[in-house]
Each structure stands twice: as C-alpha cells, then as structure tokens.
Write a protein that holds these residues in place. Sequence first.
Motif, PDB file in Angstrom:
ATOM      1  N   LEU A 191       0.827  -1.199   0.000  1.00 49.78           N
ATOM      2  CA  LEU A 191       0.000   0.000   0.000  1.00 49.78           C
ATOM      3  C   LEU A 191       0.865   1.254   0.000  1.00 49.78           C
ATOM      4  O   LEU A 191       0.628   2.191  -0.769  1.00 49.78           O
ATOM      5  N   LEU A 192       1.899   1.265   0.839  1.00 53.28           N
ATOM      6  CA  LEU A 192       2.809   2.412   0.875  1.00 53.28           C
ATOM      7  C   LEU A 192       3.531   2.578  -0.459  1.00 53.28           C
ATOM      8  O   LEU A 192       3.714   3.697  -0.950  1.00 53.28           O
ATOM      9  N   GLY A 193       3.926   1.465  -1.063  1.00 53.71           N
ATOM     10  CA  GLY A 193       4.600   1.541  -2.357  1.00 53.71           C
ATOM     11  C   GLY A 193       3.700   2.098  -3.439  1.00 53.71           C
ATOM     12  O   GLY A 193       4.128   2.905  -4.270  1.00 53.71           O
ATOM     13  N   ALA A 194       2.429   1.678  -3.436  1.00 56.54           N
ATOM     14  CA  ALA A 194       1.475   2.184  -4.430  1.00 56.54           C
ATOM     15  C   ALA A 194       1.225   3.673  -4.257  1.00 56.54           C
ATOM     16  O   ALA A 194       0.868   4.369  -5.212  1.00 56.54           O
ATOM     17  N   GLN A 195       1.438   4.171  -3.044  1.00 55.13           N
ATOM     18  CA  GLN A 195       1.259   5.594  -2.769  1.00 55.13           C
ATOM     19  C   GLN A 195       2.544   6.387  -2.971  1.00 55.13           C
ATOM     20  O   GLN A 195       2.573   7.592  -2.742  1.00 55.13           O
ATOM     21  N   GLY A 196       3.615   5.696  -3.380  1.00 60.20           N
ATOM     22  CA  GLY A 196       4.878   6.379  -3.671  1.00 60.20           C
ATOM     23  C   GLY A 196       5.877   6.398  -2.538  1.00 60.20           C
ATOM     24  O   GLY A 196       6.985   6.909  -2.701  1.00 60.20           O
ATOM     25  N   ASP A 197       5.541   5.849  -1.394  1.00 58.61           N
ATOM     26  CA  ASP A 197       6.458   5.834  -0.249  1.00 58.61           C
ATOM     27  C   ASP A 197       7.275   4.538  -0.296  1.00 58.61           C
ATOM     28  O   ASP A 197       6.997   3.572   0.422  1.00 58.61           O
ATOM     29  N   VAL A 198       8.305   4.531  -1.134  1.00 57.84           N
ATOM     30  CA  VAL A 198       9.095   3.324  -1.338  1.00 57.84           C
ATOM     31  C   VAL A 198       9.909   2.974  -0.102  1.00 57.84           C
ATOM     32  O   VAL A 198       9.980   1.814   0.311  1.00 57.84           O
ATOM     33  N   GLU A 199      10.526   3.975   0.505  1.00 55.18           N
ATOM     34  CA  GLU A 199      11.343   3.727   1.699  1.00 55.18           C
ATOM     35  C   GLU A 199      10.482   3.185   2.836  1.00 55.18           C
ATOM     36  O   GLU A 199      10.873   2.251   3.549  1.00 55.18           O
ATOM     37  N   VAL A 201      10.703  -6.435  -5.288  1.00 53.03           N
ATOM     38  CA  VAL A 201      10.052  -5.387  -6.081  1.00 53.03           C
ATOM     39  C   VAL A 201      10.492  -4.000  -5.593  1.00 53.03           C
ATOM     40  O   VAL A 201      10.798  -3.111  -6.398  1.00 53.03           O
ATOM     41  N   PHE A 202      10.560  -3.828  -4.283  1.00 50.43           N
ATOM     42  CA  PHE A 202      10.984  -2.531  -3.739  1.00 50.43           C
ATOM     43  C   PHE A 202      12.450  -2.242  -4.077  1.00 50.43           C
ATOM     44  O   PHE A 202      12.806  -1.107  -4.393  1.00 50.43           O
ATOM     45  N   HIS A 203      13.300  -3.249  -4.021  1.00 47.95           N
ATOM     46  CA  HIS A 203      14.705  -3.031  -4.380  1.00 47.95           C
ATOM     47  C   HIS A 203      14.848  -2.673  -5.856  1.00 47.95           C
ATOM     48  O   HIS A 203      15.682  -1.832  -6.218  1.00 47.95           O
ATOM     49  N   SER A 204      14.013  -3.283  -6.711  1.00 43.27           N
ATOM     50  CA  SER A 204      14.084  -2.934  -8.135  1.00 43.27           C
ATOM     51  C   SER A 204      13.595  -1.511  -8.367  1.00 43.27           C
ATOM     52  O   SER A 204      14.110  -0.807  -9.236  1.00 43.27           O
ATOM     53  N   LYS A 205      12.615  -1.064  -7.572  1.00 43.67           N
ATOM     54  CA  LYS A 205      12.141   0.313  -7.681  1.00 43.67           C
ATOM     55  C   LYS A 205      13.254   1.292  -7.333  1.00 43.67           C
ATOM     56  O   LYS A 205      13.367   2.376  -7.931  1.00 43.67           O
ATOM     57  N   LEU A 206      14.113   0.900  -6.395  1.00 45.13           N
ATOM     58  CA  LEU A 206      15.257   1.734  -5.993  1.00 45.13           C
ATOM     59  C   LEU A 206      16.466   1.480  -6.885  1.00 45.13           C
ATOM     60  O   LEU A 206      17.567   1.964  -6.576  1.00 45.13           O
ATOM     61  N   LYS A 207      16.243   0.720  -7.980  1.00 45.43           N
ATOM     62  CA  LYS A 207      17.302   0.390  -8.946  1.00 45.43           C
ATOM     63  C   LYS A 207      18.418  -0.441  -8.332  1.00 45.43           C
ATOM     64  O   LYS A 207      19.558  -0.445  -8.820  1.00 45.43           O
ATOM     65  N   GLN A 208      18.104  -1.158  -7.294  1.00 49.12           N
ATOM     66  CA  GLN A 208      19.067  -2.086  -6.676  1.00 49.12           C
ATOM     67  C   GLN A 208      18.802  -3.480  -7.277  1.00 49.12           C
ATOM     68  O   GLN A 208      18.347  -4.403  -6.611  1.00 49.12           O
ATOM     69  N   PHE A 209      19.119  -3.615  -8.554  1.00 50.58           N
ATOM     70  CA  PHE A 209      18.723  -4.796  -9.303  1.00 50.58           C
ATOM     71  C   PHE A 209      19.456  -6.068  -8.872  1.00 50.58           C
ATOM     72  O   PHE A 209      18.883  -7.152  -8.925  1.00 50.58           O
TER      73      PHE A 209
END
Length: 683
Positions: free
Chosen positions: A476-484, A517-525
């Motif tokens: 839910l936080l990720g969908a709202q843009g709060d990746v951290e 998924v969150f790590h990929s969003k932060l480009k930590q592939f």
Amino acid sequence: RVQKNRCPVVQPQEPCRMPACSAAPPFSRRIWRSSPDGAAVSAKVAVGATSTSGVSSVSACLPRLLGSSTSARAQLRRAGAASSPEPKKRVDSASAQAPRSGEPGDPLRAPSVHYLSTKLLEEVQAAGFSRKSTIYDIDPSIIRKRTAHDRCPRDGREGAAFVDVLRGADNAGRANFMLSYTWGYSLGDIVDALVEYCQRCNLDMRRTYVWICCFCMNQHRIQEAISRGDTVPFDTLAEQFSSRVRSIGHILSLMDSWRSPRYITRAWCIYELYVAMEANCKLDVIMTAREGRSFLRALITGDHGLEELWQALEQVDVRKAEASIATDRESILQLVEDGPGANALNQRVRSKLQARFADVAEQEVLDFQRNHPSCAQSCKAAGEAGTRISIMLMQMSEFDRVVKLSRYWISRLKETCCEDAPVQAVHYTMMGGALLSMGDQEGAGASLAQALRICTVSSSFGTLEGAHVFRLQALLLGAQGDVEGGLSKIAEAYAVIQKLGATESKHAANVLTTMAVFHSKLKQFDLAALHFQKAHDILTTLGRFRTPFFARLLTLMAYVDVKLGYISKGLAKCEEAHKKLVDTGSVETSDGGHCLALIAWVMAESGNTKVALQRSLSSLQILENSGMSETVQGVESMLSLAHVRHRLGDLAEAESLTRQASRVCSSKGLSPLLDLAPVGFNI
C-alpha cells in the motif's frame, strides 16, 4: 378419446383419426398403447418422414458412443450414424408436416430434469440397476427395451427414441440445454449434476429440458446400422452434430471428477466445446455436489488442495484428447487449429473450470459454516476454509468475491462472539489485499488498519498473519509512492518470518518477492535478483510452481534480468511464465494481464516488437475488461504499451499513453512500482 386432440401428422386443425378409420391418409396413422405407468401414450406413424432440421436421428449420437474403449465397439458405434437404406414410401405433402416444437418427433425434444431425477431413476432401480449404472449399462435394458415396440414419429418404423414416448410438459419439451458428457458416466452423477445446476440457477426442473443423446436419438436405428456395418464420413457427422449444438445454444459440460476429469480426455467432448465456442453458444461447466465437497475438503485440509487444482487445470489440453478412431481425432484437432487454435480452446476451457471451481468453493464454504453454527466451529471454519478459499480466489483474480467472503466471515465472527480474534484479523487482511488489487487504496487502508488493531489487541504481531499484514501495508505504501516506508514494512515482515523459523515457507517466498520489487524500484537490481531467486527456489522446493503467482514471479525475474543486461535469460523466463498462465487458465485474469505487460516489455527490449505489441495490447484489454485500468497494474500496462510504441518509432502514441498513465496516477494517487516507461519519458 382423441376427438379433441390436434393431429401433428395431418393438419393442426384436423382431429386425429382412430387407427381403424379408413379415411386416414396412408402412412399417417396414430397408434395407441399404454406406457409402463398406465398412462395413454401415442406414437405417430409417418413412414418416410425426415427431420426438418436436416440432422440424422442417428448421426448426432455418435460422439457419445465413441466413448467406448474398445476398437471393435467404436467401429460399430460409428456405423450407427448411417441412415436406413430401406425404401421409403412417399408421403403426400398435403397431409404430412413437421411436428410442433418440443412435440414427439421434434429432433430437439428432450427430457426434463424433473423426469430424469424422479421417474427415470425409479424405473432404472426397478429394473435391477442402480445410480452407479452407466449409460452403457442401461442402453439395452432400459432405453431400447422400453421403446422397442413404439412407432417412431420420425420415420414411421417400429422402435422409437426414448424421449418420443414421454408425455406431458413436466416430462419432456423442446431442449433449452444440451449436455456434453460421456457414456461412461454413471446415471446418478448425471442426474445429480443437473439437479444441482437447476438449484444453483433457480431453474424450474419441470421446465428445464436437457438434450442428452442417449435419450434423444433413436438407439434402435443405431443398432440396425451397426448390424449393416454402415459408416458416415466425419465431415457429414461434424456438420450434423454442430447443427444440433447451434440450435440449442446452451451447453452444459459435465466434469465427473475435479482432479482428473475423463471429459477433457475425449476428443468428441472437445469438439462439442469447440463448436460451442465457434458459435458463441453459452457454456457452463457443471459437476456433482459430491465433487464440490471433495474439492472443499482438499482445499481446507492443507496446501496440497490448491496444487491439485492447478494440476487439474494443467491437464486440459485438446492435443492430448483421445478418440477410439484415430482419424476422428485428427479431423477434430485440424478443425480446432483451423478455428480458434488449440491454445485458445484450452484457455477457454480452463477459464470455465476456474470459474466453476470458484463457484463451488464459495458455495461450499458457506454451506460448511451454516452446518457448524457454534462459536468454536465457526472460528475453525473461518480460519481453515474461509482463508484458503480467499487465497484461491486471490490467485484467480476474483477480488470482488474475496471482499464479499471476507465481509461475510467478519460479520459472522462478530455474531458468534469471536470479534477481535486473530482469525478476524486474517479476513480484514485478505479484504485489504483484494481492495488494494482493485485500486481502492482508501478501503484497503481501512481494512489493514483494522487488522493491525486486532493484532495489537490479540498480541498476534509475531505470527504469520502479522507478517502478512506488514507485507500488504508495504504494498500500500509503495502504491502511494512511499518506497522507503514500504521497504521498512517489508523488512518487519521478514523479521517475523525469521523469528518463527519459517524462512523456507511459502510465506517467506511472498515476502521476499515483495522485498525484491521494492529493491528494483530503488534500482538495486542485484539485490532484487537475489531475493527473487530465493523466492523461486523456495516455491520450487515446495512444489508450488504451477500457480499464477509463480508465473508472475517469473515475469518479475525476467524484468530484472533485462535491467541487468541478461536479455536471453529474461526471454526464457517469459516463455515459461506464459506457459504457466496458459496451463492454469489465468491469461485473462488481471494478474495474467499484468504478466503480459511485463512479457511485452521484455520482448520489446529484445527487438521482437511485433509479438510485444500483441502482448501489450492484450494486456491492456484484459485489465480494462477486469475493471483494473485505474490501478497500479493498469498504469504499468499502459506504460508497457508506450514502451513498445516507442520501440516501433510511434513517438506520438508513446507520449499519449504516457500522459494517460500520468493522469491516472495523479487522479488516483498512484505510483508505479516498476520502471516500464519509455526512455526519456517521465511519469
């Protein structure tokens, strides 16, 4: 006695003539006899009369007869499709006409479910047979024996179709359904499935007429053709049979066993599905209540139930279907390939089976609860049955059903004084996950807040249920843009998993997938690839690799592979993922649509833009049909299509799609979790 009866042979306005009347037209007399129950029964004599539908009264029965396992019987049954070579006497066109709709002699006349479930079963049992007797068993001693001396209203000869000797609208009428089945099914299973269907759909069993070949075709003519060794070309047979399917327009496909249905192994049953699909006929999959209960038991007694479900769906493959005559199988498969194609037909059948499994599971779990009204039993039912059913429905993308079922259980738990029990937190969590998938972030947040409150009250944060709440909060936080913030929550979830020693469980695989998924969003592939691989290994070890979730995991891994420069590895994973979606009948679900978006993005990166465009367009259409356009999945699908358009050089369309995705994000407060936008386009 017959003075006021309307004669179907001569003219509707003329009264029937008694058999002895010399004024009766030749070959158009009516013979009277008594039926076994003592009621007057008549059979029209119309020698030389033919079916107005152009369908042989024998040929359409062949597909059912081909269910025999012996080659000799198959050859004989096939021979039954040929028409009688006996010379026919000419009937005066002024005096002979077709029977009225649903009357004896009408090729679409069919028995009612009421008759099948009452009088027929009584007659079968009185003759020494049982509900377990198959159609093969009762054909000679019931179907043909009862009608051996009746005049057939279709050709005027002795020996009639079973349905033509039934009288009264409660017992027979014009078919509004056609049963697709095999002669190896037991009569009890056939009747039970039809009764259950009528009850579920609120149909009047006295006015629900089901065309079943063994009762509706003249079995005496088949036996005559067998003795002559007559045959009929496949093309003729196929055309005659498809005419029957199209005329009725609603097919009921009976599955005898949910684990390994014999139905899907018979080529002629597959042909019936093919015709229904090509003619846009309505198609419903039915099964007995016994099989529904068996399915529920398997589902609530352990994880193996879901695996068995996906394995059953995986078995559906028209290319593996059998026919007793090899040329029939080849002809059917060629028709399928020339039409929708084997994959498309497989997908349609699997989707129908999925929908039926969902119906059965939802109804059975509600019945289970009603039969266990006490507090302790309700809590147990909610914890075991309700949760597992919701998990299955989530994997099928049946999110609205998950919400409905969760609300029901939450309400029920309140009534039984189990409010704020840990099991109630589970249902709030399931509802929150479903609402989040549907794009209702506000509703999802409220449900997850309730789940957290109950976890606090019941001190259940340190359980697997608590870890599940943390994982959905992270999404839910990720969908709202709060990746951290999302990454922090998912770390809490994994800490619970570690503390419980459950790092090799399916729960760990779910948490690791979300973390990646969150790590990929932060480009930590690199880190994302590591977590994805761990989740993959866990599910493979557990044997949970047939599910739609596993297909989604493969597409996410392919996305990261391409980001790391391993395009060939990504393509291989996409191919495997697409096969999983097809095998489980999940292509046209919302998760399937999202997987197609990722597959399209990977294929565009590899340079295969033609197939990528097909996949991305399908993805967008599926999500629109599912009402998921304004969700994170819908946005990512639009961006994938924009990426493909950009690769094709259509910059204007790529920009338009990107802007459309941006508008959805702005209006709904969404943020895509995957970077699928074309290079140089911001969202």
